[in-house]
Design a protein around this motif. Structure first.
Motif, short mmCIF file in Angstrom:
data_model
loop_
_atom_site.label_atom_id
_atom_site.label_comp_id
_atom_site.label_asym_id
_atom_site.label_seq_id
_atom_site.Cartn_x
_atom_site.Cartn_y
_atom_site.Cartn_z
N SER A 124 0.52 -1.30 0.10
CA SER A 124 -0.14 0.05 -0.37
C SER A 124 0.97 0.52 -0.12
O SER A 124 1.51 1.79 1.22
N MET A 125 1.22 2.01 -1.18
CA MET A 125 1.94 2.72 -1.16
C MET A 125 1.23 4.11 -2.71
O MET A 125 1.05 3.55 -3.52
N TYR A 126 1.62 5.39 -1.91
CA TYR A 126 1.30 6.41 -2.43
C TYR A 126 2.51 6.55 -3.41
O TYR A 126 3.66 5.93 -3.61
N ASP A 127 1.87 7.16 -4.51
CA ASP A 127 2.26 7.16 -6.25
C ASP A 127 1.81 8.63 -6.50
O ASP A 127 1.17 8.64 -7.29
N ALA A 128 2.95 9.26 -7.37
CA ALA A 128 2.31 10.79 -7.67
C ALA A 128 2.12 11.13 -9.14
O ALA A 128 1.10 11.39 -8.96
N MET A 129 2.32 9.91 -10.16
CA MET A 129 2.48 10.28 -10.89
C MET A 129 0.63 9.43 -11.11
O MET A 129 -0.16 9.76 -12.26
N ASP B 188 -1.07 9.02 -8.91
CA ASP B 188 -2.20 10.15 -8.39
C ASP B 188 -2.48 11.25 -9.26
O ASP B 188 -3.50 11.27 -9.74
N SER B 189 -1.41 11.75 -10.03
CA SER B 189 -1.30 13.08 -10.78
C SER B 189 -2.99 12.15 -11.66
O SER B 189 -3.49 13.02 -12.65
#
Length: 449
Positions: free
Chosen positions: A362-367, A369-370
């Motif tokens: 479970s990990m945030y991913d900027a690309m 998300d954007s």
């Protein structure tokens, strides 16, 4: 080129200035070169018809791109989208056919892809601060009843834009598995900034424990294992939103995260009237599911009903290829209007959640998300304002005088070739250089298309 990378094909080094590539109806069945490791490579955006490339070929492409850690986005469009869906004159049903929705969305996504490459970089929206919401926004906790259960939602909207006299579209946010909390409220605020009435739903209810992971497992399981309960809670939240006299009840959408994303796939499968006991309003025009956890399953697809459009955002390392293939087939089986987007490399669950930080799980991913947020904003614009709005065929006979355009002879691989260059010479010059995009022809040669 994506598989070979900048330096992975013997005899040809591609420039590192080649930042990205977009492939439209690329015909995967004909195969491609083996993926090469040990090289940088351009980002890749793939647009595919749900009835063009096979599920097996899309699965293989996903695995091959993951194997070399390529940055990619694979988008599938349906229903019934076949080859040549961007070619205005394609008119061979079942084989090669223009599709306005797929053309519109694929072009918009590509324009934003180039903006990311050349101008903005990866630019996710960022976590808003609920403590600094401007006074123009009304926001409050709202008690309501759904499926006989006391719930507390959260509504937020710009009261200078949304009123009895000027009604606004509404978006309902269906929570992830740890309950409706600040995350859903923050996303609601972001939607309110787009001009919508946003309502974060409380699916579990006020009396359901939700303090620990054990509570989340119990509460989410109680709904996942009881479709009637789950659909009743979603239906109740939408019904609550429709009570507001500042909401345009003909323009409703929903987004769901994790557990909530699965719930909305249930609604897409059931359609407006396909689930016994609950008729969803026809004003529910579309839904977006973010990292929706397909492995937990969803209700069987129901025919004989209208249904909202569906936009699915999935991590390439979250949902399995098999689950994505099944979802594609199920949506096609009921002629649902859908777009399924996969992001990589290494994009796992919870990729939109700013604080997610469990590598491999479970990990945030900027690309991711954007791009998923931008795609959803444009999806809502399509639903509420513009409709499907493809770019349309331009008339080369009326190109303005500001544009230089000419046929250009050149040699490639020892062969005489003729290309075509066009640019706005009032913007692109020796002093003010512009980014460039190279168009690689389809199989019938470089022509007016």
């Amino acid at each position: 080129v994506a598989m070979a990378g900048h330096t992975g094909f013997d005899g040809f080094d591609f420039p590192t200035g080649l930042l990205g590539m977009a492939s439209f109806h690329g015909g995967l069945s004909s195969g491609y070169v083996a993926p090469q490791s040990g090289t940088t490579r351009p980002k890749l955006l793939v647009h595919s018809g749900g009835q063009d490339d096979s599920n097996e070929d899309i699965s293989k492409l996903t695995d091959d791109l993951e194997s070399v850690s390529a940055t990619y986005e694979i988008v599938r469009y349906g229903p019934g989208v076949v080859h040549s869906f961007t070619e205005w004159d394609a008119n061979s049903p079942g084989q090669s056919m223009y599709d306005a929705m797929a053309d519109s969305r694929s072009w918009d996504a590509t324009v934003h892809f180039f903006e990311e490459l050349f101008t903005t970089g990866v630019s996710p929206p960022g976590k808003p601060d609920l403590a600094t919401v401007p006074s123009d926004y009304t926001h409050e906790v709202v008690p309501y009843v759904a499926d006989g259960v006391d719930c507390e939602g959260f509504v937020i909207y710009d009261h200078t834009k949304c009123s009895n006299e000027t009604q606004c579209p509404a978006v309902v946010i269906i929570q992830d598995w740890n309950g409706m909390n600040d995350y859903e409220k923050q996303r609601a605020y972001m939607l309110a900034q787009q001009g919508y009435v946003a309502f974060a739903a409380d699916i579990y209810g006020v009396d359901t424990p939700k303090e620990t992971m054990a509570d989340w497992i119990a509460a989410s399981g109680a709904h996942r294992n009881n479709a009637t309960k789950f659909m009743g809670k979603i239906h109740g939240a939408i019904s609550k939103v429709m009570e507001y006299d500042f909401v345009d009840t003909t323009k409703i959408a929903a987004i769901g995260y994790c557990f909530g994303g699965t719930g909305l796939i249930n609604v897409a499968m059931a359609g407006h009237t396909g689930f016994d006991g609950f008729d969803f309003p026809t004003g529910l025009l579309g839904m977006a599911s973010f990292h929706g956890g397909l492995s937990s399953g969803y209700v069987a697809p129901q025919s004989g009903t209208t249904r909202p459009k569906l936009l699915v955002h999935s991590g390439g390392q979250d949902d399995s290829n098999e689950d994505i293939s099944k979802l594609t087939d199920d949506l096609e089986s009921v002629s649902a209007t859908y777009e399924i987007v996969r992001y990589g490399p290494g994009v796992v669950h919870s990729f939109t959640e700013w604080d997610a930080n469990s590598p491999g799980q479970s990990m945030y991913d900027a690309m991711a998300d954007s791009r998923s947020w931008d795609a959803t904003v444009h999806f809502f614009e399509e639903l509420f304002t513009t409709g499907v709005s493809p770019p349309g065929k331009p008339d080369l006979a009326t190109v303005p005088s500001d544009y230089t355009h000419e046929v250009v002879p050149y040699v490639a691989d020892g062969v005489d070739c003729e290309g075509f260059v066009i640019y706005d010479h009032t913007k692109c010059s020796n002093e003010t250089q512009c980014p460039a995009v190279v168009i690689i022809q389809d199989w019938n040669g470089m022509n007016d298309y």
